[in-house]
Scaffold this active site. Structure first.
Site, mmCIF file in Angstrom:
data_model
loop_
_atom_site.group_PDB
_atom_site.id
_atom_site.type_symbol
_atom_site.label_atom_id
_atom_site.label_comp_id
_atom_site.label_asym_id
_atom_site.label_seq_id
_atom_site.Cartn_x
_atom_site.Cartn_y
_atom_site.Cartn_z
ATOM 1 N N ASP A 282 0.859 -1.173 0.000
ATOM 2 C CA ASP A 282 0.000 0.000 0.000
ATOM 3 C C ASP A 282 0.909 1.241 0.000
ATOM 4 O OD1 ASP A 282 -2.187 1.635 -0.132
ATOM 5 O OD2 ASP A 282 -3.268 0.695 1.512
HETATM 6 C C1 BGC Z 1 -5.135 3.164 0.062
HETATM 7 C C2 BGC Z 1 -5.343 2.140 -1.030
HETATM 8 C C3 BGC Z 1 -5.277 2.814 -2.375
HETATM 9 C C4 BGC Z 1 -3.928 3.496 -2.495
HETATM 10 C C5 BGC Z 1 -3.697 4.163 -3.837
HETATM 11 C C6 BGC Z 1 -3.892 4.008 -0.166
HETATM 12 O O1 BGC Z 1 -3.830 5.073 0.714
HETATM 13 O O2 BGC Z 1 -5.071 2.498 1.300
HETATM 14 O O3 BGC Z 1 -6.573 1.482 -0.844
HETATM 15 O O4 BGC Z 1 -5.489 1.888 -3.394
HETATM 16 O O5 BGC Z 1 -3.832 4.482 -1.493
HETATM 17 O O6 BGC Z 1 -4.412 5.323 -3.976
#
Ligand code: BGC
Length: 750
Positions: A282
């Site tokens: 993530d």
């Molecule tokens: C979130 C993810 C997301 C990623 C990309 C993160 O902060 O937890 O779910 O896909 O950002 O935007």
């Protein structure tokens, strides 16, 4: 007999051919992957493992230089087809080995056409709707060059204080598994090279939904059994559905951050489940292991993540800055890097990017928000609406009503009804409830007051005007809830009441004596007990998306019979959370005879053991509305539950059938639910677990008999991390319209 033998032989030959051709195409793919990998320098390999956001690159030339050098393998957040093509051209024509980029984006509940938030979609209990809406999202997103969505989120979530509850399919492992698999099928289709598909990403692996107190990114402490039985099944289902990517979670689990969790990422995901796509971290979750107190510095975090099984790092640069040196110093083996790159290249080949990395720059004009996409968005929103209350058949309202007062901050807000994660949505497409009600009734029959500027508005200044409108109308429909920004990532709430002075508004409107119908749009279950006495009817519409307006109007006026059922329990208060139907019984299960509510306790009552059961003094022990609950304009009766046998072996199965009759005057969908309870286990078992569901249409007066097959394997559970068992013993089952009712029978596994 002979004919049958031929047929069987034919099937056998056919399946042998398919298996061997499958193996051949796999080995062709693997040799393509290996031949690209063999050409790469260590730095170029590490480049493939890097994903950066195009947001960072206001400097397009700098971004192109990185691509030219082979320093990035993926980009997120680029949605201009021309920019995508420019970057792909640099990657393919100007970098040494011509490896195309994979372009990622959070396409969570639609791209341009916004569908209900995933939690709303879950309330439809209709995998077909989820699959089709995901397919629309893929068609729209890929038309601008996006080849990878960070969806579906399949984190089981039992605490509506957690803002991200909006992004998933609720509290139940089976419902989440089924809908997650449907979303993956919808995004990926049968062939990822098609211009209307994109790679799905099962996230967030794992147990992110169990963060303490519903505070985002918080600690997760879970037993092995809870992890295995509740939180992991949707991810296993995602692998089985063919998801080509996974994303690790931000949280730690029992002391080990998910992003550094080799047990989950390698032992379970790859070795036990056979996943062969790639795993992305993530956003910055690799270096965040330093703050977790799990890695000494970023270099250490890179070792931990790469060795655990994170193939690509999102947005941060622990890999880019450290992996090459670490390999040189022999602190990490190059084989770890090779495997990660293989996993990434494999998916790029599957997407057909090596053959054609470009997008037709005119395509998006033809595929965005088509009539059929909008019609599907409306159907999805209609099926997601849950009717929670309908006193004296207040609803449906008659279209010949003389005058209706439409009140509230959510009635005519093109933005707020769309919900969280709608980067590429278009508020110009939104149709609001006010617009749709006017269209249905004619402008002159509809009075409108916003009453509050937004959901958190605490003022009461416009209440007098709203009340006088209510007085002159025959019914009041009040649109309240939560703005989009109050749910989603990092938007947990400790108090999940209606924000601002909305509850007071409802009370004031009720004081006019007119029937008040509340339509609630929100990203989570709100605790709405305080408005219950002041409403005649309640529709829960979640954040319903682009076509929320016509969907709600159709339900209000009976064009559509509501059929949604709750995918998550509705607590009385934030203090009851987490609360879910599949709880354990405890040694002192609560009941109404033993519960002494807080106001009934005499002052200076001595301490006694009377009434010492598993309850809260103030909020009791039941949710306000249970999982699986939802009303209809008709009624359904269940009868004739019968089992093919009352016993099954540990490898066996039984079939059960039940008749459902529409006993009302209008046709409607019923969502029949099958629950079981394993009465005694080697570890305690939940009081009920959903094991199947069926959504069926019944005309007024019609009866249908439906069947469920219940296999012993459906009743298997992990009694420890590695021991999955089917235990002989007594079971109970229920078939009914929600998690608290149903026809019941016993059976046993022998
Ligand atoms: C979130 C993810 C997301 C990623 C990309 C993160 O902060 O937890 O779910 O896909 O950002 O935007």
């Amino acid at each position: 007999m002979k004919k049958l033998a031929y047929i069987l032989l034919g099937i056998a030959i056919l399946s042998a051919c398919t298996t061997s051709s499958h193996r051949d195409s796999n080995s062709v793919l693997e040799s393509k992957v290996d031949s690209v990998l063999a050409k790469l320098t260590l730095d170029e390999k590490i480049g493939q493992m890097m994903q950066i956001s195009s947001y960072y690159s206001s400097d397009a030339e700098k971004l192109k230089e990185l691509v030219r050098k082979g320093a990035i393998g993926s980009l997120l957040n680029e949605v201009d087809p021309k920019a995508v093509n420019d970057l792909q051209r640099v990657a393919v024509e100007e970098s040494t080995h011509g490896i195309p980029l994979i372009i990622g984006r959070d396409v969570i509940h639609g791209f341009r056409t916004i569908f209900p938030i995933p939690l709303g979609q879950a309330a439809a209990w209709n995998p077909e709707i989820v699959e089709k809406s995901s397919h629309v999202a893929a068609t729209e997103a890929r038309s601008v060059g996006v080849t990878w969505t960070f969806s579906p989120m399949i984190d089981v979530a039992r605490d509506p204080r957690w803002g991200r509850v909006a992004e998933g399919y609720g509290e139940d492992p089976l419902l989440t598994s089924t809908l997650g698999a449907a979303a993956i099928k919808g995004y990926q289709g049968n062939n990822l090279t098609n211009s209307n598909t994109m790679a799905a990403c099962a996230k967030h692996f794992a147990a992110y939904g169990a963060v303490e107190a519903g505070r985002d990114y918080n600690t997760v402490i879970l037993s092995d059994q809870e992890l295995r039985n509740v939180y992991l099944p949707p991810f296993k289902a995602a692998v089985d559905a063919g998801a080509v990517t996974f994303m690790s979670a931000f949280n730690e689990i029992n002391g080990v951050p998910a992003t550094g969790n080799k047990l989950l990422l390698t032992n379970v995901l790859r070795n036990q489940w056979g996943f062969n796509g790639f795993v992305v971290s993530d956003w910055s979750s690799v270096p965040e292991m330093v703050r977790h107190g799990f890695a000494t510095d970023e270099a250490h975090s890179a070792i931990i993540a790469a060795e655990a099984g994170i193939d690509m790092e999102m947005s941060s640069d622990a890999y880019a800055l450290n992996l090459a040196q670490l390999v040189k110093e022999k602190k990490i083996s190059e084989e770890v890097i090779n495997n990660a790159v293989r996993n990434i290249l494999r998916v790029k080949f599957q997407l057909g990017l090596f053959d054609n990395p470009y997008v037709d720059e005119t395509l998006s004009q033809r595929v965005m928000a088509t009539d059929s996409a909008m019609a599907l968005a409306q159907k999805a929103a209609e099926e997601s609406i849950v009717m929670l209350k309908n006193e004296n058949n207040t609803l449906p309202l008659s279209t010949s009503i003389k005058r209706v007062a439409v009140i509230g901050p959510m009635a005519n807000d093109r933005y707020e009804q769309l919900g969280t994660w709608i980067f590429d949505g278009d508020t110009n497409l939104t149709i609001t409830p006010l617009h749709s009600i006017k269209k249905l009734l004619g402008n002159n029959k509809v009075l409108f007051s916003k009453a509050l500027t937004h959901s958190r508005d605490n003022s009461t200044n416009s209440f007098a005007q709203a009340k006088s409108m209510a007085k002159s109308a025959d019914a009041v429909v009040v649109f309240i809830g939560e703005e989009s920004i109050l749910s989603g990532e990092a938007h947990g709430r400790a108090n999940i009441d209606l924000p601002g002075s909305q509850a007071q508004l409802v009370k004031e409107l009720a004081s006019t004596g007119k029937p008040v119908i509340a339509v609630i749009m929100a990203g989570r279950p709100l605790s709405i007990g305080n408005i219950m006495p002041y409403t005649s009817a309640i529709l829960y519409a979640w954040h319903p998306g682009t076509m929320g307006g016509p969907a709600i109007a159709n339900v209000l006026f009976g064009v559509t019979n509501p059929s949604g059922k709750l995918p998550i329990s509705f607590p009385r208060s934030g203090g009851q959370c987490p609360i879910y139907y599949a709880k354990k019984n405890s040694g002192r299960p609560a009941d109404y005879t033993n519960w002494v509510p807080i106001d009934k306790i005499p002052v200076r009552a001595p301490q006694t053991s009377l009434g010492n059961t598993n309850h809260h003094l103030d909020d009791g022990f039941e949710p306000l509305f249970p999982f699986g609950f939802g009303l209809s304009y008709t009624t359904f009766e269940y009868s004739d539950l019968s089992l093919s046998s009352e016993k099954m072996g540990t490898n066996g199965a039984i079939t059960l059938s039940v008749t459902i009759t529409n006993t009302g005057k209008t046709g409607g969908y019923e969502i029949a639910q099958l629950y079981t309870h394993d009465v005694v286990g080697s570890i305690t078992r939940p009081v009920k677990e959903l094991k199947g569901f069926a959504k069926i249409w019944l005309d007024a007066g019609e009866s249908k008999s439906i069947e469920f097959t219940l296999s012993a394997s459906d009743l298997a559970f992990y009694k420890s991390w590695s021991e999955q068992v089917v235990e002989p013993g007594q079971f109970r089952l229920w078939v009914g319209g929600n998690s608290t009712t149903g026809l019941t029978q016993q059976f046993s596994i022998e």
